[in-house]
Design a protein around this motif. Structure first.
Motif, mmCIF file in Angstrom:
data_model
loop_
_atom_site.group_PDB
_atom_site.id
_atom_site.type_symbol
_atom_site.label_atom_id
_atom_site.label_comp_id
_atom_site.label_asym_id
_atom_site.label_seq_id
_atom_site.Cartn_x
_atom_site.Cartn_y
_atom_site.Cartn_z
ATOM 1 N N ASN A 418 0.970 -16.078 -11.341
ATOM 2 C CA ASN A 418 0.376 -16.709 -10.349
ATOM 3 C C ASN A 418 1.136 -18.074 -10.205
ATOM 4 O OD1 ASN A 418 -1.394 -14.662 -9.595
ATOM 5 N ND2 ASN A 418 -3.262 -15.409 -10.586
ATOM 6 N N ALA A 419 1.336 -18.675 -11.254
ATOM 7 C CA ALA A 419 1.764 -19.988 -11.035
ATOM 8 C C ALA A 419 3.396 -19.903 -10.890
ATOM 9 C CB ALA A 419 1.896 -20.559 -12.665
ATOM 10 N N GLY A 452 -0.874 -25.732 -5.207
ATOM 11 C CA GLY A 452 -2.479 -25.959 -5.315
ATOM 12 C C GLY A 452 -3.474 -25.233 -4.516
ATOM 13 N N MET A 453 -4.580 -25.761 -4.545
ATOM 14 C CA MET A 453 -5.700 -24.974 -3.946
ATOM 15 C C MET A 453 -6.781 -26.128 -3.425
ATOM 16 S SD MET A 453 -6.558 -21.819 -6.372
ATOM 17 C CE MET A 453 -6.311 -22.774 -7.903
ATOM 18 N N VAL A 458 -10.823 -22.943 -5.132
ATOM 19 C CA VAL A 458 -11.011 -23.186 -6.841
ATOM 20 C C VAL A 458 -12.365 -22.359 -7.234
ATOM 21 C CG1 VAL A 458 -11.141 -24.521 -8.693
ATOM 22 C CG2 VAL A 458 -9.685 -25.005 -7.194
ATOM 23 N N LYS A 459 -13.358 -22.730 -6.397
ATOM 24 C CA LYS A 459 -14.712 -22.162 -6.743
ATOM 25 C C LYS A 459 -14.597 -20.635 -6.547
ATOM 26 C CE LYS A 459 -17.273 -26.311 -5.898
ATOM 27 N NZ LYS A 459 -18.375 -26.762 -4.763
ATOM 28 N N LYS A 460 -13.751 -19.854 -5.995
ATOM 29 C CA LYS A 460 -13.770 -18.386 -5.572
ATOM 30 C C LYS A 460 -12.649 -17.632 -6.348
ATOM 31 C CE LYS A 460 -15.877 -18.979 -0.804
ATOM 32 N NZ LYS A 460 -15.532 -18.623 0.411
ATOM 33 N N SER A 495 -7.202 -28.234 -9.608
ATOM 34 C CA SER A 495 -6.246 -28.017 -8.623
ATOM 35 C C SER A 495 -6.479 -29.058 -7.495
ATOM 36 C CB SER A 495 -6.187 -26.423 -7.966
ATOM 37 O OG SER A 495 -5.080 -26.330 -7.286
ATOM 38 N N GLU A 496 -5.339 -29.265 -6.893
ATOM 39 C CA GLU A 496 -5.227 -30.255 -5.636
ATOM 40 C C GLU A 496 -4.002 -29.588 -4.801
ATOM 41 O OE1 GLU A 496 -5.151 -35.129 -4.858
ATOM 42 O OE2 GLU A 496 -5.175 -34.220 -7.016
ATOM 43 N N LEU A 497 -4.330 -29.682 -3.543
ATOM 44 C CA LEU A 497 -3.315 -29.114 -2.560
ATOM 45 C C LEU A 497 -2.156 -29.939 -2.556
ATOM 46 C CD1 LEU A 497 -5.525 -28.388 0.447
ATOM 47 C CD2 LEU A 497 -4.155 -26.760 -0.605
#
Length: 509
Positions: A418-419, A452-453, A458-460, A495-497
């Motif tokens: 995924n990374a 990022g997200m 992130v919660k899902k 995570s951060e966009l």
């Protein structure tokens, strides 16, 4: 406190001795000559200077101060006696300073010290009486009885009061120590601020929560800007509560409670309580995720079996039907191939579903996590379908854990893949991986600098069938989370966009 008071009163003693000498000189100018004045003034000046220096010296230990006072106080008594001997006993104002000196002694050495000083003063005074030729015998007896009685009465009274003062001072100090001990060991941060929001007091928990070393010059508003808004709200309310976010080495959720009080009339101050609720929020999020997964798991367990049986029948029927025809054209073959392929894909998806809801995993392996991570990195590098990012590895040997080797490998490979996908559009892809033994835990961090997200995504990410990929099933991370949960491991995602994602996984040893 009594030590400082003793030093201050000794300094006052010589100041008044000097003042009284000047008054005495002005009152009896005809009876005092320079042979008397020069030694007296010189003695008083030197004594005043020594007392002043002793008073101003800081950092002396209690033992050193006691030793110095044991030497200086008797010298004070001798100096008073010398001055008293040179003046008239019956009309001398200097007799008062014996009583004053006894009181000074009681401040440091309490009743016992006061009685010893009164005895020494009585001895010196008796010597003066004995050598004084200008006083009659009857007057000497009267002066001896009255003054020595006064010495001992003052010693008893001042010594008793001083002992009570010391007891109260110790009680107050004990209360203060207990109060400081409680405040310093609180897990909640505590700040008191003046009206300008400058710091008055802060405990150790405040430094830990804010991630800063707190000092008197510390401006809280520079770290938590929301406090300024809370200050305005306090004008209408007595207590304000708000959750703020602090960004340091990692994101923190801090619950802030502020109340206003008055140090004195028209001089407001503020009490601020800081509670780090980051872990609490994470636990709440994990509980929500587990509840969702439990609900989906129950549904999946039943549906997977119900779907797999007719799917197997459909696949078999299509194969028999295809075999019953003597000749098939290319279009018919293509359609049958698509049907069988999609049937197999659905069957594989159901297998993943069953793997997701499977409750128990055999934990029969002794797993070296550091070694396992290196194996997964090597497998990722050998996969030609994945990009090869720059690696920043900080992997240290850790304790072995009881686990399922193959399932954990599946987890780490899933995260690494995924990374890799997240960094496909990055010009300089960078993958940071660390593994450390931290007390009784093993902490693993996998950080990429990909797309990022946002917080909502992130919660899902651990929910089944949730995916941001065009061809993803949305089960990879859900299964990984289930496997980690079976290993009693904790996983947190930050995570951060457009900046990247970090997976933090904690295993207990």
């Amino acid at each position: 406190m009594t030590k400082d008071l003793s030093q201050g009163t000794r300094l006052a003693l010589y100041f008044f001795l000097l003042l009284f000498t000047v008054v005495y000189q002005l009152r009896y100018p005809l009876f005092i000559n320079s042979d008397f004045l020069i030694p007296i003034y010189g003695l008083l000046f030197i004594s005043l200077l020594v007392s002043g220096v002793f008073f101003l010296i800081e950092g002396l230990s209690e033992k050193t101060q006691n030793q110095a006072l044991k030497l200086l106080l008797p010298l004070d008594a001798i100096i008073i006696s010398l001055i008293l001997y040179k003046t008239s006993l019956q009309s001398s104002l200097y007799l008062f300073f014996y009583l004053y000196l006894i009181f000074v002694t009681s401040l440091t050495f309490q009743l016992r010290g006061a009685l010893m000083m009164s005895t020494f003063c009585a001895f010196l005074f008796s010597l003066i009486l004995f050598f004084d030729a200008s006083t009659s015998s009857n007057s000497k007896i009267f002066l001896f009885l009255m003054n020595n009685l006064a010495f001992f009465v003052v010693a008893v009274l001042s010594g008793t009061l001083s002992s009570q003062l010391v007891v109260k001072e110790k009680s107050l100090q004990e209360l203060k120590n207990i109060n400081n001990l409680i405040i310093e060991n609180m897990k909640t941060g505590l700040l008191t601020l003046n009206r300008d929001f400058s710091l008055i007091q802060a405990n150790q928990a405040t430094s830990e929560i804010l991630g800063d070393k707190i000092s008197k010059e510390y401006k809280v508003t520079s770290r938590i800007q929301e406090l300024l808004e809370m200050k305005e709200e306090l004008e209408q309310k007595s207590i304000v509560t708000k959750t703020v976010f602090i960004y340091g080495d990692e994101k923190k959720d801090v619950e802030v409670l502020m109340s206003k009080f008055n140090l004195e009339p028209h001089n407001p101050a503020y009490l601020v309580l800081l509670q780090d609720v980051t872990e609490k929020r994470r636990i709440e999020e994990r509980m929500k995720t587990q509840e969702k997964l439990a609900a989906v798991g129950q549904l999946a367990a039943g549906m997977a079996h119900e779907i797999r049986n007719p799917l197997a029948s459909m696949s078999g029927s299509i194969q028999l039907l295809a075999g019953s025809f003597e000749k098939l054209d290319d279009e018919q073959k293509r359609l049958i191939a698509i049907t069988l392929k999609e049937t197999d894909r659905l069957n594989a998806l159901i297998s993943e579903f069953l793997e997701f809801v499977r409750p128990n995993l055999p934990m029969q392996d002794k797993v070296d996590l550091a070694k396992l991570i290196r194996e997964c990195i090597e497998m990722m590098q050998l996969n030609k379908n994945l990009l090869t990012p720059t690696l920043d590895l900080d992997i240290e040997p850790t304790k072995m854990i009881q686990a399922n080797h193959d399932k954990l490998k599946q987890v780490f490979l899933n995260i690494l893949i995924n990374a890799s996908h997240a960094m496909e559009k990055q010009q300089t892809p960078l993958l940071k991986i660390s593994c450390h033994q931290v007390g009784s835990e093993i902490l693993i961090k996998i950080q990429d600098n990909g797309i990022g997200m946002d917080e909502k995504t992130v919660k899902k990410i651990f929910e089944p069938f949730f995916t941001t990929k065009s061809r993803g099933t949305g089960l990879g991370l859900a299964i990984a989370h289930k496997i980690l949960e079976a290993h009693n491991a904790q996983v947190d995602v930050e995570s951060e966009l457009n900046k990247g994602t970090t997976f933090k996984i904690r295993f207990s040893t």
